[in-house]
Design a protein around this motif. Structure first.
Motif, PDB file in Angstrom:
ATOM      1  N   VAL A  74      38.324  58.226 -13.202  1.00  0.00           N
ATOM      2  CA  VAL A  74      37.057  58.770 -13.697  1.00  0.00           C
ATOM      3  C   VAL A  74      36.965  58.480 -15.195  1.00  0.00           C
ATOM      4  O   VAL A  74      37.780  58.972 -15.990  1.00  0.00           O
ATOM      5  N   PHE A  75      35.965  57.687 -15.565  1.00  0.00           N
ATOM      6  CA  PHE A  75      35.763  57.332 -16.967  1.00  0.00           C
ATOM      7  C   PHE A  75      34.748  58.271 -17.616  1.00  0.00           C
ATOM      8  O   PHE A  75      33.942  58.912 -16.930  1.00  0.00           O
ATOM      9  N   GLU A  76      34.763  58.320 -18.945  1.00  0.00           N
ATOM     10  CA  GLU A  76      33.941  59.284 -19.670  1.00  0.00           C
ATOM     11  C   GLU A  76      32.440  59.015 -19.512  1.00  0.00           C
ATOM     12  O   GLU A  76      31.632  59.911 -19.750  1.00  0.00           O
ATOM     13  N   ASP A  77      32.065  57.810 -19.057  1.00  0.00           N
ATOM     14  CA  ASP A  77      30.649  57.522 -18.864  1.00  0.00           C
ATOM     15  C   ASP A  77      30.194  57.758 -17.417  1.00  0.00           C
ATOM     16  O   ASP A  77      29.077  57.399 -17.040  1.00  0.00           O
ATOM     17  N   ALA A  78      31.069  58.366 -16.607  1.00  0.00           N
ATOM     18  CA  ALA A  78      30.745  58.596 -15.191  1.00  0.00           C
ATOM     19  C   ALA A  78      29.841  59.805 -15.016  1.00  0.00           C
ATOM     20  O   ALA A  78      29.712  60.665 -15.907  1.00  0.00           O
ATOM     21  N   ASP A  79      29.209  59.882 -13.850  1.00  0.00           N
ATOM     22  CA  ASP A  79      28.520  61.098 -13.415  1.00  0.00           C
ATOM     23  C   ASP A  79      29.617  62.094 -13.045  1.00  0.00           C
ATOM     24  O   ASP A  79      30.204  62.032 -11.969  1.00  0.00           O
ATOM     25  N   LEU A  80      29.913  63.020 -13.968  1.00  0.00           N
ATOM     26  CA  LEU A  80      31.056  63.916 -13.802  1.00  0.00           C
ATOM     27  C   LEU A  80      30.934  64.795 -12.574  1.00  0.00           C
ATOM     28  O   LEU A  80      31.913  65.052 -11.870  1.00  0.00           O
ATOM     29  N   ASP A  81      29.742  65.290 -12.320  1.00  0.00           N
ATOM     30  CA  ASP A  81      29.550  66.169 -11.169  1.00  0.00           C
ATOM     31  C   ASP A  81      29.832  65.422  -9.871  1.00  0.00           C
ATOM     32  O   ASP A  81      30.533  65.924  -8.991  1.00  0.00           O
ATOM     33  N   ALA A  82      29.303  64.203  -9.759  1.00  0.00           N
ATOM     34  CA  ALA A  82      29.537  63.406  -8.552  1.00  0.00           C
ATOM     35  C   ALA A  82      31.018  63.079  -8.398  1.00  0.00           C
ATOM     36  O   ALA A  82      31.562  63.131  -7.281  1.00  0.00           O
ATOM     37  N   ALA A  83      31.688  62.746  -9.503  1.00  0.00           N
ATOM     38  CA  ALA A  83      33.101  62.398  -9.444  1.00  0.00           C
ATOM     39  C   ALA A  83      33.957  63.594  -9.048  1.00  0.00           C
ATOM     40  O   ALA A  83      34.871  63.481  -8.223  1.00  0.00           O
ATOM     41  N   GLN A  89      38.619  64.852  -1.317  1.00  0.00           N
ATOM     42  CA  GLN A  89      39.836  64.184  -0.871  1.00  0.00           C
ATOM     43  C   GLN A  89      40.745  65.106  -0.068  1.00  0.00           C
ATOM     44  O   GLN A  89      41.709  64.645   0.564  1.00  0.00           O
ATOM     45  N   TYR A  90      40.449  66.397  -0.042  1.00  0.00           N
ATOM     46  CA  TYR A  90      41.186  67.349   0.792  1.00  0.00           C
ATOM     47  C   TYR A  90      40.697  67.358   2.243  1.00  0.00           C
ATOM     48  O   TYR A  90      41.252  68.065   3.080  1.00  0.00           O
ATOM     49  N   ASP A  91      39.660  66.609   2.536  1.00  0.00           N
ATOM     50  CA  ASP A  91      39.112  66.554   3.891  1.00  0.00           C
ATOM     51  C   ASP A  91      40.210  66.174   4.886  1.00  0.00           C
ATOM     52  O   ASP A  91      41.097  65.375   4.577  1.00  0.00           O
ATOM     53  N   LEU A 103      37.848  69.089 -14.859  1.00  0.00           N
ATOM     54  CA  LEU A 103      38.619  70.102 -14.133  1.00  0.00           C
ATOM     55  C   LEU A 103      37.765  71.318 -13.789  1.00  0.00           C
ATOM     56  O   LEU A 103      37.895  71.892 -12.698  1.00  0.00           O
ATOM     57  N   GLU A 104      36.895  71.711 -14.707  1.00  0.00           N
ATOM     58  CA  GLU A 104      36.016  72.857 -14.423  1.00  0.00           C
ATOM     59  C   GLU A 104      35.169  72.587 -13.185  1.00  0.00           C
ATOM     60  O   GLU A 104      35.056  73.443 -12.289  1.00  0.00           O
ATOM     61  N   ARG A 105      34.577  71.432 -13.129  1.00  0.00           N
ATOM     62  CA  ARG A 105      33.739  71.083 -11.973  1.00  0.00           C
ATOM     63  C   ARG A 105      34.585  70.910 -10.705  1.00  0.00           C
ATOM     64  O   ARG A 105      34.202  71.347  -9.622  1.00  0.00           O
ATOM     65  N   PHE A 106      35.734  70.265 -10.845  1.00  0.00           N
ATOM     66  CA  PHE A 106      36.607  70.032  -9.697  1.00  0.00           C
ATOM     67  C   PHE A 106      37.025  71.353  -9.049  1.00  0.00           C
ATOM     68  O   PHE A 106      36.914  71.530  -7.825  1.00  0.00           O
ATOM     69  N   HIS A 107      37.509  72.292  -9.861  1.00  0.00           N
ATOM     70  CA  HIS A 107      37.959  73.574  -9.310  1.00  0.00           C
ATOM     71  C   HIS A 107      36.801  74.327  -8.639  1.00  0.00           C
ATOM     72  O   HIS A 107      36.988  74.970  -7.595  1.00  0.00           O
ATOM     73  N   ALA A 108      35.642  74.219  -9.198  1.00  0.00           N
ATOM     74  CA  ALA A 108      34.479  74.893  -8.602  1.00  0.00           C
ATOM     75  C   ALA A 108      34.182  74.321  -7.218  1.00  0.00           C
ATOM     76  O   ALA A 108      33.878  75.076  -6.277  1.00  0.00           O
ATOM     77  N   TYR A 109      34.283  73.025  -7.068  1.00  0.00           N
ATOM     78  CA  TYR A 109      34.035  72.419  -5.747  1.00  0.00           C
ATOM     79  C   TYR A 109      35.159  72.739  -4.763  1.00  0.00           C
ATOM     80  O   TYR A 109      34.908  72.988  -3.583  1.00  0.00           O
ATOM     81  N   VAL A 110      36.400  72.734  -5.237  1.00  0.00           N
ATOM     82  CA  VAL A 110      37.509  73.074  -4.338  1.00  0.00           C
ATOM     83  C   VAL A 110      37.373  74.513  -3.839  1.00  0.00           C
ATOM     84  O   VAL A 110      37.675  74.813  -2.676  1.00  0.00           O
ATOM     85  N   ASP A 111      36.874  75.387  -4.701  1.00  0.00           N
ATOM     86  CA  ASP A 111      36.696  76.792  -4.310  1.00  0.00           C
ATOM     87  C   ASP A 111      35.712  76.964  -3.157  1.00  0.00           C
ATOM     88  O   ASP A 111      35.707  78.006  -2.494  1.00  0.00           O
ATOM     89  N   THR A 112      34.865  75.991  -2.911  1.00  0.00           N
ATOM     90  CA  THR A 112      33.896  76.104  -1.816  1.00  0.00           C
ATOM     91  C   THR A 112      34.487  75.697  -0.469  1.00  0.00           C
ATOM     92  O   THR A 112      33.847  75.887   0.568  1.00  0.00           O
ATOM     93  N   HIS A 113      35.683  75.126  -0.467  1.00  0.00           N
ATOM     94  CA  HIS A 113      36.304  74.726   0.792  1.00  0.00           C
ATOM     95  C   HIS A 113      36.610  75.939   1.671  1.00  0.00           C
ATOM     96  O   HIS A 113      36.956  77.017   1.173  1.00  0.00           O
ATOM     97  N   VAL A 114      36.518  75.725   2.963  1.00  0.00           N
ATOM     98  CA  VAL A 114      36.830  76.768   3.942  1.00  0.00           C
ATOM     99  C   VAL A 114      37.941  76.246   4.851  1.00  0.00           C
ATOM    100  O   VAL A 114      37.763  75.252   5.556  1.00  0.00           O
TER     101      VAL A 114
END
Length: 487
Positions: free
Chosen positions: A266-275, A282-284, A307-318
């Motif tokens: 993930v590079f600094e010019d990426a769409d951070l939310d999408a990345a 990847q936990y699928d 990391l802030e965005r990543f943890h927020a998305y992981v928290d939605t896993h069931v």
């Protein structure tokens, strides 16, 4: 119901081998249990041995002349009928696969079972549409002809067994090679259903055979049989080395897909939310996916924001039952594999790697492992360098593009890679520089069945997909005719 057919999730499943168009038993059996509830024994399945392997190869060998003599278009008609039968039995396959391997029922219904039908149609049409290369050279007319090679042994892993079995069998059958399929002993039941569907579709006896059993027993006998002319394997590098030695002894081409340790840059010019969202995905399937981007490599400047965005998305896993629509992370396949994954994480802790989140078997029971993120003390850490094949990701940062690429290429694997960037120029540069069989930029797991698929280094040898698979399953002949020598 026959004593050799049992009911699994409301579906009748045969427990014997399928050889030469009929069901064949063995003197012994092995247990198949459901990852959804390890106390739930699904079946006692026939346990093949060297004699079973010989019989299956004999059936394929006897079927070979007639199957090879058909035109590619005639074989395509058989495979299209099989694909139609699969599409008519999606629910039947999905219900069994979800309790046998614990893949999400919704995914099986909507995509993966139909993918099996698509595999057969796709390769049937590619083979039927093959145009021989024709050219003139040195006073001769030249043609390149594909010849069926002979019986093919297909050995598939326990993850995504339905999709991978059909993906490997389809080009072999389309090329004119009868098949002996040996599914993994941890998830063999959908292969048995495939045999029934082939029978229903009118597939000639011996063209499609299914042998169940333990790899070291029946699998080893299959790959050592000198009558086998092609071997296609997906599994571990350790098993591939044994198969490779057997193939070399008999001078048999083989292809092997052996897992990966994919980087997700993930590079600094990426769409951070999408990345971040894709990284959390990847936990699928509990990370039991060879193509997963398990090494998160993030540019220093966006570390905290990512990391802030990543943890927020992981928290939605069931974490839940594979049959529930809201489940996003399923149980792991087997208690032994659960213990193996946990062993990686515990050794990482002991070696000074930092477990950022997760890192334990879920305490309320079942074969669940918590989504885990590890920040290694060194790029040489085992958790970075070896395939875990579970819901375990590592997190590292890099200063610039050169360091990111260096880290991406720093393992012995080379199956896949994922890159997130907003720059087309960087997408081209990094996409070319990452050493892997497939690299996705700003997406993941988008597959074109005509594209080559396979790995570099210990991720495998050979390529599957499209004409690459059909060429593997063929012996190529150059036919030269002197100009003017025929009327």
């Amino acid at each position: 119901m026959s004593e050799h057919r049992i009911e699994v999730a409301g579906v009748e499943v045969a427990t014997q081998h399928y050889i030469g168009g009929r069901r064949v038993g063995s003197a012994s059996t092995f247990e198949v249990r459901s990852p959804l509830d390890w106390d739930w024994k699904l079946a006692d399945v026939a346990r093949g041995d060297a004699s079973t392997a010989r019989d299956a190869v004999t059936a394929a060998e006897e079927a070979f002349p007639a199957w090879a003599a058909l035109s590619a278009k005639e074989r395509a008609e058989h495979l299209h009928r099989l694909a139609d039968v699969i599409d008519a039995n999606v629910e039947r396959v999905a219900q069994v696969e979800t309790v046998d391997m614990a893949m999400r029922l919704q995914s099986l219904r909507e995509r993966l079972v139909h993918r099996g039908a698509e595999n057969f149609r796709n390769y049937a049409d590619l083979a039927a549409g093959y145009e021989e290369r024709v050219w003139s050279s040195k006073g001769t007319e030249n043609r390149v002809i594909r010849m069926p090679a002979g019986p093919a042994v297909i050995i598939t892993p326990w993850n995504a067994p339905w999709m991978l079995s059909t993906w490997k069998m389809a080009p072999a059958l389309a090329a004119g090679n009868p098949v002996v399929l040996k599914p993994a002993e941890w998830s063999p039941l959908s292969a048995s259903i495939l045999a029934d569907l082939a029978d229903e579709a009118g597939m000639p006896p011996g063209v499609l055979n299914v042998v169940q059993g333990i790899g070291e027993e029946v699998g080893a006998a299959l790959v050592a049989d000198p009558r086998v002319r092609r071997i296609s394997f997906t599994g571990s590098p350790e098993a591939a080395r044994h198969i490779g030695r057997a193939a070399a002894e008999n001078i048999v081409p083989f292809t092997a897909e052996l897992g990966g340790k994919g980087p997700l840059l993930v590079f600094e010019d990426a769409d951070l939310d999408a990345a971040a969202k894709k990284a959390a995905w990847q936990y699928d399937d509990s990370g039991q996916v060879c193509l997963a981007g398990t090494r998160l490599l993030v540019q220093d400047s966006i570390r905290e924001a990512f990391l802030e965005r990543f943890h927020a998305y992981v928290d939605t896993h069931v974490l839940g039952d594979s049959r529930a629509d809201d489940t996003t992370i399923t149980p792991m396949i087997h208690p032994d594999h659960l213990a193996r994954v946990d062993g990686f994480v515990q050794r990482a802790r002991d070696n000074g790697d930092r477990v950022v989140r997760g890192g334990r078997v879920r305490p309320d029971g079942g074969l669940f492992y918590e989504p885990t993120l590890v920040e290694p003390a060194s790029n040489d850490s085992e958790i970075v360098q070896r395939e875990v094949f579970g819901p375990v990701l590592t997190f590292q940062t890099f200063a610039d593009e050169d360091e990111g690429v260096r880290l991406a290429n720093s393992t012995d694997y080379g199956l896949s890679g994922i890159v997130y960037t907003g720059s087309r120029e960087r997408a081209e540069r990094v996409g070319r520089a990452v050493r892997a069989g497939t690299v996705w930029v700003n997406t993941f797991l988008v597959r074109d069945l005509t594209a080559p698929f396979g790995g570099c280094r210990i991720s495998g040898i050979g390529r599957e997909g499209g004409h690459f698979a059909l060429e593997f399953h063929a012996d190529l002949k150059t036919l030269q005719i002197l100009d003017g020598s025929t009327g």
